[in-house]
Design a protein around this motif. Structure first.
Motif, mmCIF file in Angstrom:
data_model
loop_
_atom_site.group_PDB
_atom_site.id
_atom_site.type_symbol
_atom_site.label_atom_id
_atom_site.label_comp_id
_atom_site.label_asym_id
_atom_site.label_seq_id
_atom_site.Cartn_x
_atom_site.Cartn_y
_atom_site.Cartn_z
ATOM 1 N N LEU A 1 -3.862 13.576 19.001
ATOM 2 C CA LEU A 1 -2.704 13.615 18.120
ATOM 3 C C LEU A 1 -2.600 12.307 17.344
ATOM 4 O O LEU A 1 -2.370 12.306 16.120
ATOM 5 N N ASN A 2 -2.759 11.192 18.029
ATOM 6 C CA ASN A 2 -2.702 9.887 17.378
ATOM 7 C C ASN A 2 -3.811 9.743 16.342
ATOM 8 O O ASN A 2 -3.581 9.291 15.220
ATOM 9 N N ILE A 3 -5.018 10.140 16.709
ATOM 10 C CA ILE A 3 -6.150 10.059 15.778
ATOM 11 C C ILE A 3 -5.887 10.910 14.544
ATOM 12 O O ILE A 3 -6.137 10.489 13.407
ATOM 13 N N GLY A 4 -5.344 12.116 14.749
ATOM 14 C CA GLY A 4 -5.058 13.003 13.622
ATOM 15 C C GLY A 4 -4.062 12.403 12.645
ATOM 16 O O GLY A 4 -4.218 12.521 11.421
ATOM 17 N N VAL A 5 -3.030 11.740 13.163
ATOM 18 C CA VAL A 5 -2.033 11.111 12.289
ATOM 19 C C VAL A 5 -2.670 10.002 11.464
ATOM 20 O O VAL A 5 -2.431 9.886 10.246
ATOM 21 N N MET A 6 -3.476 9.167 12.091
ATOM 22 C CA MET A 6 -4.108 8.071 11.346
ATOM 23 C C MET A 6 -5.065 8.599 10.272
ATOM 24 O O MET A 6 -5.121 8.067 9.148
ATOM 25 N N VAL A 7 -5.806 9.667 10.584
ATOM 26 C CA VAL A 7 -6.708 10.268 9.595
ATOM 27 C C VAL A 7 -5.901 10.834 8.427
ATOM 28 O O VAL A 7 -6.282 10.688 7.257
ATOM 29 N N LEU A 8 -4.772 11.465 8.741
ATOM 30 C CA LEU A 8 -3.917 12.020 7.686
ATOM 31 C C LEU A 8 -3.410 10.927 6.750
ATOM 32 O O LEU A 8 -3.428 11.083 5.520
ATOM 33 N N ILE A 9 -2.957 9.800 7.302
ATOM 34 C CA ILE A 9 -2.467 8.702 6.470
ATOM 35 C C ILE A 9 -3.580 8.166 5.575
ATOM 36 O O ILE A 9 -3.371 7.907 4.381
ATOM 37 N N LEU A 10 -4.775 8.029 6.125
ATOM 38 C CA LEU A 10 -5.906 7.556 5.326
ATOM 39 C C LEU A 10 -6.237 8.527 4.202
ATOM 40 O O LEU A 10 -6.485 8.137 3.065
ATOM 41 N N MET A 11 -6.243 9.829 4.527
ATOM 42 C CA MET A 11 -6.592 10.837 3.524
ATOM 43 C C MET A 11 -5.556 10.886 2.402
ATOM 44 O O MET A 11 -5.907 10.994 1.231
ATOM 45 N N ARG A 12 -4.269 10.797 2.760
ATOM 46 C CA ARG A 12 -3.232 10.820 1.728
ATOM 47 C C ARG A 12 -3.336 9.592 0.828
ATOM 48 O O ARG A 12 -3.110 9.668 -0.372
ATOM 49 N N GLY A 13 -3.681 8.466 1.425
ATOM 50 C CA GLY A 13 -3.861 7.260 0.633
ATOM 51 C C GLY A 13 -5.016 7.392 -0.347
ATOM 52 O O GLY A 13 -4.946 6.965 -1.487
ATOM 53 N N ARG A 14 -6.099 8.037 0.102
ATOM 54 C CA ARG A 14 -7.261 8.235 -0.778
ATOM 55 C C ARG A 14 -6.935 9.216 -1.891
ATOM 56 O O ARG A 14 -7.409 9.070 -3.017
ATOM 57 N N GLU A 15 -6.129 10.251 -1.549
ATOM 58 C CA GLU A 15 -5.725 11.200 -2.576
ATOM 59 C C GLU A 15 -4.981 10.490 -3.703
ATOM 60 O O GLU A 15 -5.194 10.747 -4.873
ATOM 61 N N ARG A 16 -4.086 9.561 -3.301
ATOM 62 C CA ARG A 16 -3.313 8.834 -4.308
ATOM 63 C C ARG A 16 -4.225 7.955 -5.172
ATOM 64 O O ARG A 16 -4.070 7.866 -6.381
ATOM 65 N N ALA A 17 -5.187 7.298 -4.480
ATOM 66 C CA ALA A 17 -6.103 6.426 -5.213
ATOM 67 C C ALA A 17 -6.919 7.249 -6.219
ATOM 68 O O ALA A 17 -7.168 6.828 -7.349
ATOM 69 N N ALA A 18 -7.365 8.451 -5.802
ATOM 70 C CA ALA A 18 -8.157 9.305 -6.683
ATOM 71 C C ALA A 18 -7.330 9.775 -7.876
ATOM 72 O O ALA A 18 -7.798 9.841 -9.016
ATOM 73 N N ALA A 19 -6.045 10.101 -7.592
ATOM 74 C CA ALA A 19 -5.167 10.571 -8.662
ATOM 75 C C ALA A 19 -4.894 9.472 -9.671
ATOM 76 O O ALA A 19 -4.739 9.715 -10.869
ATOM 77 N N ALA A 20 -4.805 8.224 -9.157
ATOM 78 C CA ALA A 20 -4.554 7.093 -10.050
ATOM 79 C C ALA A 20 -5.735 6.851 -10.971
ATOM 80 O O ALA A 20 -5.588 6.373 -12.071
ATOM 81 N N LYS B 1 0.851 -1.186 0.000
ATOM 82 C CA LYS B 1 0.000 0.000 0.000
ATOM 83 C C LYS B 1 0.885 1.233 0.000
ATOM 84 O O LYS B 1 2.031 1.187 0.417
ATOM 85 N N GLN B 2 0.340 2.358 -0.440
ATOM 86 C CA GLN B 2 1.104 3.594 -0.443
ATOM 87 C C GLN B 2 0.270 4.714 0.161
ATOM 88 O O GLN B 2 -0.945 4.758 -0.001
ATOM 89 N N ALA B 3 0.957 5.626 0.853
ATOM 90 C CA ALA B 3 0.282 6.727 1.540
ATOM 91 C C ALA B 3 0.612 8.073 0.924
ATOM 92 O O ALA B 3 0.387 9.108 1.532
ATOM 93 N N ASN B 4 1.152 8.078 -0.312
ATOM 94 C CA ASN B 4 1.442 9.308 -1.028
ATOM 95 C C ASN B 4 2.409 10.214 -0.256
ATOM 96 O O ASN B 4 2.235 11.434 -0.217
ATOM 97 N N MET B 5 3.395 9.604 0.372
ATOM 98 C CA MET B 5 4.455 10.343 1.067
ATOM 99 C C MET B 5 5.688 9.455 1.116
ATOM 100 O O MET B 5 5.615 8.251 0.878
ATOM 101 N N SER B 6 6.821 10.039 1.412
ATOM 102 C CA SER B 6 8.061 9.271 1.441
ATOM 103 C C SER B 6 8.067 8.302 2.619
ATOM 104 O O SER B 6 7.390 8.542 3.630
ATOM 105 N N PRO B 7 8.842 7.213 2.521
ATOM 106 C CA PRO B 7 8.954 6.299 3.666
ATOM 107 C C PRO B 7 9.430 7.001 4.932
ATOM 108 O O PRO B 7 8.955 6.692 6.022
ATOM 109 N N ARG B 8 10.340 7.967 4.783
ATOM 110 C CA ARG B 8 10.838 8.678 5.963
ATOM 111 C C ARG B 8 9.738 9.499 6.618
ATOM 112 O O ARG B 8 9.610 9.519 7.842
#
Length: 407
Positions: free
Chosen positions: A388-407, A213-220
């Protein structure tokens, strides 16, 4: 190519056998996390130190555990899990023996931190990372089940130590634990000599820099977010786990009631880990972790208005059912989003963050209590870190959806 090295070995009979061995090793190696807690009063009396000095061995054990997850994880990525587990067995044996021979609290503390803490680390994050290579469809439940070994250790080892205290002292008990770790863990480790299966079913380059899976961000960047999330969730998690007994004493319910609530949390945590593992196999690690984090936040909110005895038992049950699956979910997320060849060190970094979060949160809650005279503000502080933890998980989900939409 032998069957054990091919993709056919993934989710196969040997993978489940390996899971059983990993759970046993995690339970045995977990002695390093729990023994020092049980013997603390006896050690304090033996050395004639105050409670603050007597708490140093536990602090160093946690630091050794945190650092060990990272450094041993890197070793696992290069050489596999077999040699680290062998090293863990001998480190625990030497650590418990040296601690039993110590003549002052500082020698005892060094044995706890450098040998016992790091030895225990090999049987958690690195072991989970290695096991994850042998599962795909059932990776969530497999990792969660192995992670339950740490909780099972919290049942087994305190009971063993209390039993041993009926006929001997803490030093002899530590010698017994040293012998048990070496005699049992060394033979079990030989069942882990097989290397992880070699994936031949993934197209070339599909996971060179990322997981499946990809989250539309670098591994770092993703690694950094997971470390931040691990810190946040465990600062929040530590509030009830570390202070529930003291909280019950303040409310006039006594130590025994608080200890019962802590036991409920741990027991419910085992159920939570297994259920979260099953859920992760269906919906993925990020969504599973987000559900657990939201549940944990809800439980922290419930501690604020409800302080009756029956209410506290119920809220502690809810808290345990929510939080148990959070930490194992990080290992699943790492394997979903980050390079498989770096799983050991990357899981280790996140586990280190969770351990440091527990240590920071436990201290911070006590500090806030000293400032305010109650635990109300400490619960609010935990809720803030949970967001803070919830916000990070939501961000990862949103970035993943952005990538899926772009694809």
């Amino acid at each position: 190519m032998s069957p054990s090295h091919s993709v056919d070995a993934i989710d196969g009979p040997y993978a489940w056998f390996r899971l059983a061995i990993a759970t046993l090793l995690s339970t045995l190696g977990g002695a390093g996390m729990w023994a020092v807690v049980v013997v603390l009063p006896a050690v304090q009396a033996d050395y004639g130190v105050d409670r603050a000095d007597a708490s140093i061995p536990y602090a160093l054990t946690m630091l050794g555990f945190a650092a060990g997850n990272v450094f041993i994880g890197r070793w696992v990525d290069r050489f596999g899990i077999f040699r680290p587990v062998i090293g863990s067995a001998f480190a625990l044996g030497a650590g418990f023996a040296l601690a039993a021979l110590s003549t002052d609290i500082w020698t005892f503390s060094l044995a706890q931190g450098f040998l016992i803490g790091t030895g225990t680390a090999a049987t958690f994050g690195p072991l989970l990372a290695d096991l994850s290579h042998f599962f795909e469809k059932r990776r969530g439940i497999a990792v969660a089940a192995a992670a339950c070994g740490n909780y099972l250790a919290g049942v087994l080892w305190p009971s063993f130590i209390q039993w041993s205290f009926t006929f001997t002292d803490w030093r002899s008990t530590y010698f017994m634990i040293a012998a048990i770790c070496v005699v049992t863990m060394v033979p079990l480790s030989f069942f882990l000599r097989r290397p992880p299966p070699i994936r031949t079913d993934i197209p070339s380059g599909a996971s060179a820099s990322f997981g499946l899976k990809q989250a539309n961000m670098s591994p770092r960047a993703l690694q950094g977010l997971l470390v931040l999330a691990g810190l946040g969730c465990c600062v929040a998690m530590s509030m009830p786990q570390v202070h529930i007994v003291a909280y019950c004493v303040d409310l006039g319910y006594g130590v025994a009631r608080g200890a019962d609530m802590l036991a409920i949390m741990v027991g419910a945590g085992v159920v939570s880990r297994l259920a979260s593992g099953l859920l992760a196999d269906k919906i993925g690690g990020v969504k599973t972790l987000l559900i657990g984090s939201i549940g944990q936040c809800l439980a922290l909110f419930l501690y604020l208005p409800f302080d009756g005895l029956a209410s506290l038992y119920l809220v502690s049950l809810i808290f345990g059912l929510a939080q148990g699956g959070i930490v194992p979910s990080y290992a699943v997320i790492v394997r979903e989003y980050l390079p498989a060849r770096e799983a050991g060190q990357r899981v280790g970094f996140v586990i280190m963050a969770t351990v440091l979060g527990m240590a920071l949160g436990g201290w911070m809650s006590g500090w806030i209590y000293d400032l305010t005279g109650s635990y109300e503000a400490a619960f609010v502080n935990g809720i803030a870190w949970n967001f803070l933890n919830i916000g990070v998980m939501v961000l990862i989900l949103m970035r993943g959806r952005e990538r899926a939409a772009a694809a």
